[in-house]
Design a protein around this motif. Structure first.
Motif, short mmCIF file in Angstrom:
data_model
loop_
_atom_site.label_atom_id
_atom_site.label_comp_id
_atom_site.label_asym_id
_atom_site.label_seq_id
_atom_site.Cartn_x
_atom_site.Cartn_y
_atom_site.Cartn_z
N LYS A 41 -7.96 -6.43 -6.71
CA LYS A 41 -8.70 -5.68 -7.72
C LYS A 41 -8.86 -4.23 -7.29
O LYS A 41 -8.65 -3.30 -8.08
CB LYS A 41 -10.08 -6.32 -7.95
CG LYS A 41 -11.05 -5.52 -8.75
CD LYS A 41 -10.94 -5.81 -10.23
CE LYS A 41 -12.03 -5.21 -11.06
NZ LYS A 41 -11.94 -3.82 -11.34
N ALA A 42 -9.25 -4.01 -6.02
CA ALA A 42 -9.42 -2.65 -5.51
C ALA A 42 -8.10 -1.87 -5.57
O ALA A 42 -8.08 -0.70 -5.95
CB ALA A 42 -9.96 -2.68 -4.08
N TRP A 43 -6.99 -2.53 -5.21
CA TRP A 43 -5.66 -1.90 -5.27
C TRP A 43 -5.31 -1.53 -6.70
O TRP A 43 -4.83 -0.42 -6.97
CB TRP A 43 -4.63 -2.85 -4.66
CG TRP A 43 -3.22 -2.37 -4.75
CD1 TRP A 43 -2.67 -1.32 -4.08
CD2 TRP A 43 -2.17 -2.92 -5.54
NE1 TRP A 43 -1.34 -1.19 -4.40
CE2 TRP A 43 -1.01 -2.16 -5.30
CE3 TRP A 43 -2.11 -4.00 -6.42
CZ2 TRP A 43 0.20 -2.45 -5.91
CZ3 TRP A 43 -0.90 -4.28 -7.02
CH2 TRP A 43 0.24 -3.50 -6.77
N ALA A 44 -5.59 -2.43 -7.64
CA ALA A 44 -5.33 -2.15 -9.06
C ALA A 44 -6.16 -0.98 -9.56
O ALA A 44 -5.74 -0.24 -10.45
CB ALA A 44 -5.61 -3.40 -9.90
N ASP A 45 -7.32 -0.79 -8.96
CA ASP A 45 -8.20 0.33 -9.33
C ASP A 45 -7.89 1.61 -8.57
O ASP A 45 -8.58 2.60 -8.70
CB ASP A 45 -9.66 -0.06 -9.11
CG ASP A 45 -10.15 -1.10 -10.11
OD1 ASP A 45 -9.52 -1.24 -11.18
OD2 ASP A 45 -11.15 -1.78 -9.81
N GLY A 46 -6.85 1.57 -7.71
CA GLY A 46 -6.40 2.78 -7.03
C GLY A 46 -6.73 2.88 -5.56
O GLY A 46 -6.41 3.87 -4.91
N ALA A 47 -7.39 1.87 -4.97
CA ALA A 47 -7.73 1.92 -3.54
C ALA A 47 -6.48 1.74 -2.69
O ALA A 47 -5.52 1.05 -3.08
CB ALA A 47 -8.73 0.82 -3.19
N ALA A 48 -6.48 2.37 -1.52
CA ALA A 48 -5.39 2.20 -0.56
C ALA A 48 -5.57 0.86 0.16
O ALA A 48 -6.69 0.48 0.51
CB ALA A 48 -5.39 3.34 0.44
N ILE A 49 -4.47 0.15 0.36
CA ILE A 49 -4.49 -1.16 1.04
C ILE A 49 -3.73 -1.03 2.35
O ILE A 49 -2.70 -0.37 2.44
CB ILE A 49 -3.85 -2.25 0.16
CG1 ILE A 49 -4.60 -2.39 -1.16
CG2 ILE A 49 -3.74 -3.58 0.90
CD1 ILE A 49 -6.03 -2.85 -1.03
N GLU A 50 -4.25 -1.69 3.38
CA GLU A 50 -3.60 -1.72 4.69
C GLU A 50 -3.27 -3.17 5.04
O GLU A 50 -3.91 -4.09 4.53
CB GLU A 50 -4.54 -1.17 5.76
CG GLU A 50 -4.91 0.28 5.57
CD GLU A 50 -5.90 0.76 6.62
OE1 GLU A 50 -5.70 1.87 7.11
OE2 GLU A 50 -6.86 0.04 6.93
N PHE A 51 -2.27 -3.35 5.90
CA PHE A 51 -1.99 -4.69 6.43
C PHE A 51 -1.96 -4.62 7.95
O PHE A 51 -1.68 -3.58 8.54
CB PHE A 51 -0.70 -5.28 5.85
CG PHE A 51 0.57 -4.64 6.31
CD1 PHE A 51 1.37 -5.26 7.23
CD2 PHE A 51 0.96 -3.41 5.79
CE1 PHE A 51 2.57 -4.67 7.65
CE2 PHE A 51 2.15 -2.82 6.19
CZ PHE A 51 2.95 -3.45 7.13
N ASN A 52 -2.30 -5.73 8.56
CA ASN A 52 -2.43 -5.80 10.02
C ASN A 52 -1.06 -5.94 10.66
O ASN A 52 -0.32 -6.87 10.35
CB ASN A 52 -3.32 -7.00 10.38
CG ASN A 52 -3.77 -6.97 11.82
OD1 ASN A 52 -3.04 -6.54 12.70
ND2 ASN A 52 -4.97 -7.43 12.06
N ILE A 53 -0.75 -5.00 11.55
CA ILE A 53 0.55 -5.03 12.25
C ILE A 53 0.37 -5.30 13.74
O ILE A 53 1.31 -5.16 14.50
CB ILE A 53 1.34 -3.72 12.04
CG1 ILE A 53 0.57 -2.51 12.56
CG2 ILE A 53 1.71 -3.55 10.58
CD1 ILE A 53 1.39 -1.24 12.63
N SER A 54 -0.85 -5.68 14.15
CA SER A 54 -1.09 -5.89 15.59
C SER A 54 -0.49 -7.22 16.04
O SER A 54 -0.30 -8.15 15.27
CB SER A 54 -2.58 -5.85 15.89
OG SER A 54 -3.28 -6.82 15.16
#
Length: 91
Positions: free
Chosen positions: A9-22
């Motif tokens: 929902k946040a992404w659809a509203d324009g928020a930046a999304i991160e994913f874990n690469i550790s």
């Protein structure tokens, strides 16, 4: 409900999304992803932002201030999602 419903929902509203690469044993490392696929085996989050509050602290009192009223002597930084204190800087 989808595991990442809040993030989607946040992404659809324009928020930046991160994913874990550790990797195992490493500290958390996150990278922005422009077009997430929302795989269940990958950890996603809304990009963290910092909230800074300028504060004037004098003996016996602490008050939030703006530059127009009184000169602040510290900056208090909070995580915008958890509202936990990140750091305090003396000016």
């Amino acid at each position: 409900m989808h595991k990442y419903a809040t993030e989607i929902k946040a992404w659809a509203d324009g928020a930046a999304i991160e994913f874990n690469i550790s990797k195992k044993g490493d500290p958390d490392k996150w990278m922005i992803i422009k077009h997430p696929q929302w795989y269940s085996g990958i950890e996603y989050r809304i990009k963290k932002e910092e909230l800074k509050q300028y504060v004037r602290m004098d003996i016996g009192e602490c008050k939030f201030t703006s530059f127009e009223s009184e000169e602040p002597n510290m900056v208090v930084t909070f995580d915008s999602h958890t509202h936990k204190l990140i750091k305090v800087e003396l000016l």
